[in-house]
Scaffold this active site. Structure first.
Site, PDB file in Angstrom:
ATOM      1  N   ALA A   1       0.845  -1.205   0.000  1.00 27.50           N
ATOM      2  CA  ALA A   1       0.000   0.000   0.000  1.00 27.50           C
ATOM      3  C   ALA A   1       0.877   1.250   0.000  1.00 27.50           C
ATOM      4  O   ALA A   1       1.834   1.360   0.762  1.00 27.50           O
ATOM      5  CB  ALA A   1      -0.903   0.000   1.237  1.00 27.50           C
TER       6      ALA A   1
ATOM      7  N   ASN B   1      10.010  -0.130 -13.691  1.00 33.96           N
ATOM      8  CA  ASN B   1       8.721   0.244 -14.306  1.00 33.96           C
ATOM      9  C   ASN B   1       7.859  -0.997 -14.524  1.00 33.96           C
ATOM     10  O   ASN B   1       8.056  -1.706 -15.507  1.00 33.96           O
ATOM     11  CB  ASN B   1       8.964   0.974 -15.626  1.00 33.96           C
TER      12      ASN B   1
ATOM     13  N   TYR C   1       8.110  11.120  -3.001  1.00 36.87           N
ATOM     14  CA  TYR C   1       7.806   9.690  -3.129  1.00 36.87           C
ATOM     15  C   TYR C   1       9.087   8.860  -2.984  1.00 36.87           C
ATOM     16  O   TYR C   1       9.155   7.910  -2.195  1.00 36.87           O
ATOM     17  CB  TYR C   1       7.135   9.456  -4.489  1.00 36.87           C
TER      18      TYR C   1
HETATM   19  N1  LIG Z   1       3.766   0.190 -10.580  1.00 37.70           N
HETATM   20  C1  LIG Z   1       5.083   0.474 -10.563  1.00 37.70           C
HETATM   21  O1  LIG Z   1       5.725   0.589 -11.606  1.00 37.70           O
HETATM   22  C2  LIG Z   1       5.807   0.621  -9.236  1.00 37.70           C
HETATM   23  C3  LIG Z   1       7.169   0.961  -9.284  1.00 37.70           C
HETATM   24  C4  LIG Z   1       7.865   1.105  -8.087  1.00 37.70           C
HETATM   25  C5  LIG Z   1       7.237   0.885  -6.889  1.00 37.70           C
HETATM   26  N2  LIG Z   1       5.909   0.568  -6.860  1.00 37.70           N
HETATM   27  C6  LIG Z   1       5.283   0.340  -5.547  1.00 37.70           C
HETATM   28  O2  LIG Z   1       4.548  -0.865  -5.582  1.00 37.70           O
HETATM   29  C7  LIG Z   1       3.426  -0.766  -4.707  1.00 37.70           C
HETATM   30  C8  LIG Z   1       2.139  -1.120  -5.456  1.00 37.70           C
HETATM   31  O3  LIG Z   1       1.982  -0.183  -6.525  1.00 37.70           O
HETATM   32  P1  LIG Z   1       0.881  -0.345  -7.664  1.00 37.70           P
HETATM   33  O4  LIG Z   1       1.536   0.023  -8.937  1.00 37.70           O
HETATM   34  O5  LIG Z   1       0.206  -1.644  -7.546  1.00 37.70           O
HETATM   35  O6  LIG Z   1      -0.084   0.857  -7.295  1.00 37.70           O
HETATM   36  P2  LIG Z   1      -1.658   0.849  -6.934  1.00 37.70           P
HETATM   37  O7  LIG Z   1      -2.017   2.285  -6.732  1.00 37.70           O
HETATM   38  O8  LIG Z   1      -2.413   0.072  -7.932  1.00 37.70           O
HETATM   39  O9  LIG Z   1      -1.679   0.065  -5.561  1.00 37.70           O
HETATM   40  C9  LIG Z   1      -1.550   0.687  -4.300  1.00 37.70           C
HETATM   41  C10 LIG Z   1      -2.682   0.203  -3.430  1.00 37.70           C
HETATM   42  O10 LIG Z   1      -2.555   0.789  -2.127  1.00 37.70           O
HETATM   43  C11 LIG Z   1      -3.838   1.246  -1.720  1.00 37.70           C
HETATM   44  N3  LIG Z   1      -3.634   2.323  -0.733  1.00 37.70           N
HETATM   45  C12 LIG Z   1      -3.149   3.573  -0.952  1.00 37.70           C
HETATM   46  N4  LIG Z   1      -3.136   4.252   0.198  1.00 37.70           N
HETATM   47  C13 LIG Z   1      -3.586   3.403   1.172  1.00 37.70           C
HETATM   48  C14 LIG Z   1      -3.806   3.533   2.571  1.00 37.70           C
HETATM   49  N5  LIG Z   1      -3.540   4.680   3.226  1.00 37.70           N
HETATM   50  N6  LIG Z   1      -4.279   2.465   3.243  1.00 37.70           N
HETATM   51  C15 LIG Z   1      -4.582   1.303   2.604  1.00 37.70           C
HETATM   52  N7  LIG Z   1      -4.403   1.134   1.278  1.00 37.70           N
HETATM   53  C16 LIG Z   1      -3.906   2.181   0.574  1.00 37.70           C
HETATM   54  C17 LIG Z   1      -4.530   1.693  -2.994  1.00 37.70           C
HETATM   55  O11 LIG Z   1      -5.945   1.738  -2.886  1.00 37.70           O
HETATM   56  C18 LIG Z   1      -4.062   0.609  -3.971  1.00 37.70           C
HETATM   57  O12 LIG Z   1      -4.938  -0.508  -3.946  1.00 37.70           O
HETATM   58  C19 LIG Z   1       3.450   0.642  -4.147  1.00 37.70           C
HETATM   59  O13 LIG Z   1       4.101   0.627  -2.894  1.00 37.70           O
HETATM   60  C20 LIG Z   1       4.280   1.406  -5.152  1.00 37.70           C
HETATM   61  O14 LIG Z   1       4.908   2.538  -4.567  1.00 37.70           O
HETATM   62  C21 LIG Z   1       5.168   0.433  -8.011  1.00 37.70           C
END
Ligand SMILES: NC(=O)c1ccc[n+]([C@@H]2O[C@H](COP(=O)([O-])OP(=O)(O)OC[C@H]3O[C@@H](n4cnc5c(N)ncnc54)[C@H](O)[C@@H]3O)[C@@H](O)[C@H]2O)c1
Length: 315
Positions: A74, A169, A140
């Site tokens: 999250a 990514n 971030y």
């Molecule tokens: N997608 C990418 O390329 C990428 C790259 C680097 C890091 N990340 C990290 O991977 C993780 C997942 O990312 P994602 O791409 O699936 O994004 P996403 O936004 O689809 O998933 C994040 C989830 O966290 C939930 N969330 C946000 N704030 C919250 C809170 N306060 N309490 C409970 N739930 C909460 C959202 O509703 C969502 O379901 C994150 O930590 C993100 O920073 C993603």
């Protein structure tokens, strides 16, 4: 053996793929998610779902009851939101992780958490190894680096085994192409399959290391297994990437090719502050977690396009 795992952010893009994989392995899964970007329909009925914020200490304590391990995903995964709402995103992106650790202090279980390539900033070293300098360029990225520091504290002071994964990514099915924060791949797939032009900022020669979501799920599961078996040092951090650079122009052409057309590219002025090249070194994670070859880009893109074809967009 069937175990209970907690997945924070499990209703999101990466989290929902992880949840499906854990259930398919016969585990029980509890998800805590505030549905700010995640969707309830991303989760099957078999999941125990707690709607609320990871910053709610009482809810996190309830969520942690009886679990064998926690995958902490999250976050407010948006550089732009970190600019608009610095303090509020910090409360979730770093404060939320500490709330997770707090809930586990009295009964430590392993935590595998999402970090990000954003911790490196604009690295001069390519490919970027885990030892490269960390100069985050956003709130971030700074919070993700803070997560790694607090994970060390969680281990050394509170005996919580942790493992951080710096995702590059990530792309694949369920990344919402309508979201202003979704990756370039979702947007390109959506537009190119509809025969619409795509905008590229700058000359399109900027490169990224695109990693398919199934490979990220494999890394998350291997990390949890490694930490539980004691095979991986219990406060380690690894890149999750492919080690292959793809330019944004090449990406547009590949997606267009899969759609059976040429890409209609409209070049727009370069975005200020955009990183020119991002390429991760995957060797350390591969060796420590026993990961296989990454999914080839064409294969991952084809799966993403196929998902878009078969999934009607909901308003
Ligand atoms: N997608 C990418 O390329 C990428 C790259 C680097 C890091 N990340 C990290 O991977 C993780 C997942 O990312 P994602 O791409 O699936 O994004 P996403 O936004 O689809 O998933 C994040 C989830 O966290 C939930 N969330 C946000 N704030 C919250 C809170 N306060 N309490 C409970 N739930 C909460 C959202 O509703 C969502 O379901 C994150 O930590 C993100 O920073 C993603």
């Amino acid at each position: 053996m069937s175990e209970m795992f907690l997945v924070t952010g499990g209703a999101g893009f990466i989290g929902s793929h992880l949840v499906a994989a854990l259930l398919a392995e016969g585990h029980r899964v509890r998800v805590i998610d505030d549905l700010s970007t995640g969707k309830r329909e991303n989760l099957p009925e078999a999941v125990e779902f707690l709607e609320g914020s990871i910053t709610d200490a009482a809810l996190m304590h309830a969520a942690a009851a009886g679990i064998a391990g926690c995958f902490h995903l999250a976050a407010i995964a948006s550089v732009e939101r970190g600019i608009e709402a610095w303090l509020a995103t910090h409360a979730v992106n770093l404060g939320g992780l500490i709330t997770v650790f707090e809930a586990l202090r009295s009964r430590p279980v392993p935590v595998v958490y999402a970090s990000s390539a954003a911790v490196y900033g604009d690295s001069a070293e390519l490919p970027i190894t885990e030892r490269a300098a960390k100069h985050p360029l956003s709130a971030y990225g700074a919070d993700k680096l803070g997560c790694e520091q607090h994970a060390l504290v969680a281990h050394h002071v509170h005996g919580i085994p942790t493992l951080g994964l710096r995702f590059f990514n990530v792309y694949g099915p369920r990344q919402d192409p309508r979201s202003p924060y979704s990756g370039v791949i979702s947007i390109f797939c959506e537009r190119l399959r509809a025969g619409e032009p795509v905008a590229i900022f700058g000359d399109g020669a900027q490169t990224r290391d695109f990693v398919f979501v199934a490979d990220v799920v494999a890394a998350l599961r291997a990390a949890m297994s490694g930490i539980k078996s004691g095979d991986v040092w219990p406060a380690a951090v690894f890149n999750v990437c492919t080690g292959r650079a793809t330019s944004v122009c090449e990406l547009a052409e590949t997606i267009a090719g899969l759609c059976g057309r040429r890409a209609d590219i409209r070049f727009a002025p370069a975005r200020k502050g955009e990183i020119r090249h991002s390429l991760g070194a995957p060797e350390a994670a591969r060796a420590a977690l026993g990961l296989g070859e990454p999914t080839p880009l064409r294969q991952g893109l084809a799966a993403t396009l196929n998902w878009l074809e078969t999934t009607p967009l909901k308003p």
